[in-house]
Design a protein around this motif. Sequence first.
Motif, PDB file in Angstrom:
ATOM      1  N   TYR A 155       0.764  -1.123  -0.020  1.00 47.23           N
ATOM      2  CA  TYR A 155      -0.051  -0.005   0.022  1.00 47.23           C
ATOM      3  C   TYR A 155       0.997   1.285   0.034  1.00 47.23           C
ATOM      4  O   TYR A 155       1.764   1.401   0.882  1.00 47.23           O
TER       5      TYR A 155
ATOM      6  N   SER B 135       2.555   2.697   3.283  1.00 40.53           N
ATOM      7  CA  SER B 135       2.160   2.079   4.393  1.00 40.53           C
ATOM      8  C   SER B 135       3.491   2.318   5.282  1.00 40.53           C
ATOM      9  O   SER B 135       4.715   2.140   4.915  1.00 40.53           O
ATOM     10  N   LYS B 136       3.403   2.025   6.617  1.00 40.19           N
ATOM     11  CA  LYS B 136       4.270   2.291   7.580  1.00 40.19           C
ATOM     12  C   LYS B 136       4.677   1.145   8.330  1.00 40.19           C
ATOM     13  O   LYS B 136       5.250   1.071   9.504  1.00 40.19           O
TER      14      LYS B 136
ATOM     15  N   PHE C 152      -5.563   8.224   9.473  1.00 37.29           N
ATOM     16  CA  PHE C 152      -5.640   7.652   7.990  1.00 37.29           C
ATOM     17  C   PHE C 152      -5.057   6.287   7.976  1.00 37.29           C
ATOM     18  O   PHE C 152      -3.765   5.909   7.756  1.00 37.29           O
TER      19      PHE C 152
ATOM     20  N   SER D 255      -3.437   0.580   5.416  1.00 38.28           N
ATOM     21  CA  SER D 255      -3.173  -0.938   5.300  1.00 38.28           C
ATOM     22  C   SER D 255      -3.527  -1.294   6.581  1.00 38.28           C
ATOM     23  O   SER D 255      -3.650  -2.533   6.867  1.00 38.28           O
TER      24      SER D 255
ATOM     25  N   ASP E   6     -10.355   5.923   8.049  1.00 35.55           N
ATOM     26  CA  ASP E   6      -9.970   6.158   6.536  1.00 35.55           C
ATOM     27  C   ASP E   6     -11.114   6.540   5.737  1.00 35.55           C
ATOM     28  O   ASP E   6     -12.260   6.042   5.888  1.00 35.55           O
ATOM     29  N   PHE E   7     -10.797   7.483   4.625  1.00 35.84           N
ATOM     30  CA  PHE E   7     -12.234   7.671   4.085  1.00 35.84           C
ATOM     31  C   PHE E   7     -12.242   6.711   2.671  1.00 35.84           C
ATOM     32  O   PHE E   7     -13.531   6.704   2.180  1.00 35.84           O
TER      33      PHE E   7
ATOM     34  N   ASP F 238     -14.335  10.950   6.106  1.00 33.58           N
ATOM     35  CA  ASP F 238     -13.294  11.926   5.931  1.00 33.58           C
ATOM     36  C   ASP F 238     -12.764  12.390   7.301  1.00 33.58           C
ATOM     37  O   ASP F 238     -13.332  12.383   8.511  1.00 33.58           O
ATOM     38  N   VAL F 239     -11.431  12.750   7.331  1.00 32.55           N
ATOM     39  CA  VAL F 239     -10.613  13.188   8.680  1.00 32.55           C
ATOM     40  C   VAL F 239     -11.695  14.293   9.226  1.00 32.55           C
ATOM     41  O   VAL F 239     -11.556  14.279  10.695  1.00 32.55           O
TER      42      VAL F 239
ATOM     43  N   ASP G 165      -1.336  10.258   9.317  1.00 31.96           N
ATOM     44  CA  ASP G 165      -0.404  10.001   8.127  1.00 31.96           C
ATOM     45  C   ASP G 165      -1.208  10.136   6.856  1.00 31.96           C
ATOM     46  O   ASP G 165      -1.769   9.484   6.108  1.00 31.96           O
TER      47      ASP G 165
ATOM     48  N   TYR H 139      -5.104   7.524  -4.269  1.00 31.49           N
ATOM     49  CA  TYR H 139      -5.293   6.107  -4.009  1.00 31.49           C
ATOM     50  C   TYR H 139      -6.287   5.380  -4.742  1.00 31.49           C
ATOM     51  O   TYR H 139      -6.124   4.204  -5.018  1.00 31.49           O
TER      52      TYR H 139
ATOM     53  N   THR I 185      -9.163  14.747  -1.893  1.00 36.37           N
ATOM     54  CA  THR I 185      -8.925  15.072  -0.796  1.00 36.37           C
ATOM     55  C   THR I 185      -7.714  16.323  -0.757  1.00 36.37           C
ATOM     56  O   THR I 185      -6.899  16.415  -1.668  1.00 36.37           O
TER      57      THR I 185
HETATM   58  C1  LIG Z   1      -0.125   7.566   3.677  1.00 34.95           C
HETATM   59  S1  LIG Z   1      -1.549   6.670   3.533  1.00 34.95           S
HETATM   60  C2  LIG Z   1      -1.760   5.895   5.237  1.00 34.95           C
HETATM   61  C3  LIG Z   1      -0.892   4.787   5.510  1.00 34.95           C
HETATM   62  C4  LIG Z   1      -0.990   4.158   6.624  1.00 34.95           C
HETATM   63  N1  LIG Z   1      -0.543   4.706   7.923  1.00 34.95           N
HETATM   64  C5  LIG Z   1      -0.286   2.652   6.618  1.00 34.95           C
HETATM   65  O1  LIG Z   1       0.806   2.485   7.395  1.00 34.95           O
HETATM   66  O2  LIG Z   1      -0.740   1.731   5.968  1.00 34.95           O
HETATM   67  C6  LIG Z   1      -2.920   7.826   3.596  1.00 34.95           C
HETATM   68  C7  LIG Z   1      -4.428   7.098   3.685  1.00 34.95           C
HETATM   69  O3  LIG Z   1      -5.251   8.582   3.979  1.00 34.95           O
HETATM   70  C8  LIG Z   1      -6.482   8.120   3.291  1.00 34.95           C
HETATM   71  N2  LIG Z   1      -7.244   9.605   3.215  1.00 34.95           N
HETATM   72  C9  LIG Z   1      -6.702  10.334   2.190  1.00 34.95           C
HETATM   73  N3  LIG Z   1      -7.558  11.718   2.417  1.00 34.95           N
HETATM   74  C10 LIG Z   1      -8.227  11.507   3.514  1.00 34.95           C
HETATM   75  C11 LIG Z   1      -9.269  12.089   3.953  1.00 34.95           C
HETATM   76  N4  LIG Z   1      -9.354  13.450   3.747  1.00 34.95           N
HETATM   77  N5  LIG Z   1      -9.690  11.639   5.365  1.00 34.95           N
HETATM   78  C12 LIG Z   1      -9.484  10.454   5.535  1.00 34.95           C
HETATM   79  N6  LIG Z   1      -8.713   9.424   5.102  1.00 34.95           N
HETATM   80  C13 LIG Z   1      -7.959  10.240   3.802  1.00 34.95           C
HETATM   81  C14 LIG Z   1      -6.243   7.468   2.038  1.00 34.95           C
HETATM   82  O4  LIG Z   1      -7.134   6.594   1.714  1.00 34.95           O
HETATM   83  C15 LIG Z   1      -4.848   6.794   2.588  1.00 34.95           C
HETATM   84  O5  LIG Z   1      -5.118   5.297   2.860  1.00 34.95           O
END
Ligand SMILES: C[S@@+](CC[C@H](N)C(=O)[O-])C[C@H]1O[C@@H](n2cnc3c(N)ncnc32)[C@H](O)[C@@H]1O
Length: 341
Positions: A16, A19-20, A43, A46, A64-65, A201-202, A216, A228, A261
């Motif tokens: 993903y 992913s962290k 967020f 994964s 997550d959205f 949404d966040v 994240d 995404y 986003t």
């Molecule tokens: C960098 S990834 C997160 C990775 C996660 N920490 C991992 O370890 O797998 C960013 C995530 O933010 C979600 N995302 C993007 N915009 C968003 C929003 N406005 N609100 C909520 N989630 C959002 C995406 O669907 C994506 O899964």
Amino acid sequence: MDEALARTAAFPRLRYMGSKYRLAPHLAEVFVELGGHTALDAFSGSGVVSYLLKSLGYQVTSNDFLNFPSIICRAAVVNQTVQLSETDMDKICGTSADGRDFIQRTFDGLYFTQNDRVFLDSAWSHVDQLTGHKRAIAISALVLASAKKQPRGVFTFTDLRYDDGRRDLHLPLREHFRECVAAYNRVVFTNRRRNRAFCGDVSSVDATGHDVVYLDPPYAPPRDDNDYIKRYHFLEGLSVYWQGQKIMEHTKTKKLEKRFTPFSYKRTVTEALRETFKRFKDSTIVLSYSSNALPDAAAIIGLLREVKDDVELRPIAHEYSFGTHSAAKRRDVAEYLFIGR
Ligand SMILES: C[S@@+](CC[C@H](N)C(=O)[O-])C[C@H]1O[C@@H](n2cnc3c(N)ncnc32)[C@H](O)[C@@H]1O
């Protein structure tokens, strides 16, 4: 902490973007240092950070959205006891309950083999009869199996140009599915907290009651894109059997509509970060960000200082490996952790 990291290393690994998984040891150190009882992973992607937080004993709220990340968290973070049995699995892998064929009709010649597409349709005819955590495990396993079988785990192309003969690309999806169910079953455990998983949404997450908030967001890249949905539309659609989803029929990949986003764009990311920090100002904030994204570190520190007195930047060193996969060659980009308390 070692036990939590050992657990997290076994977390089924979805390829993903962002992913962290590999940063888990660093994140664990920070979370242990910060303490607290409740944590939000806003967020969750994964799901690996939510699972780490669960393993560290927090009461976790994941968000997550996209839909499939929240289902994965339901299966592995919210769920504390339920596993999918051999009987459930045999049923899902057996003949179709209702002969549905949406995936065969829609994705013929685009992804996987005909047998795989028949399997996905017939598996869903049974998954539709499941509820609760069993349903979440089954869907998570279908998603992970599909990601494993698709070259590079992304659905931006429809040919086999990346086929390097690896087992993952040739194992029938049905077999992948069985392995993925076993993998999710193995990581079910209870941390005796009421963990929750949301899809939204966040900006709509309840900001109260989180001692620690891990952020994240997608990184706004100076060029290129980080969409995404473009990469994972098939997994998102599959997670709900495309119910209520709109396929862009004119696209070659049959992708879903892009989800806006504000974090992805130069012109909107700064305000989005400012708003998000403001929302979570009563919690300790931990933000992951990439050194080659926008805005830069100095600007992010400035934004965090608007709501926090004590702001710290921790660059993460590159040379480490974690889990069973040896660390791939890292690009020349540093990961930053910002901590605001
Ligand atoms: C960098 S990834 C997160 C990775 C996660 N920490 C991992 O370890 O797998 C960013 C995530 O933010 C979600 N995302 C993007 N915009 C968003 C929003 N406005 N609100 C909520 N989630 C959002 C995406 O669907 C994506 O899964």
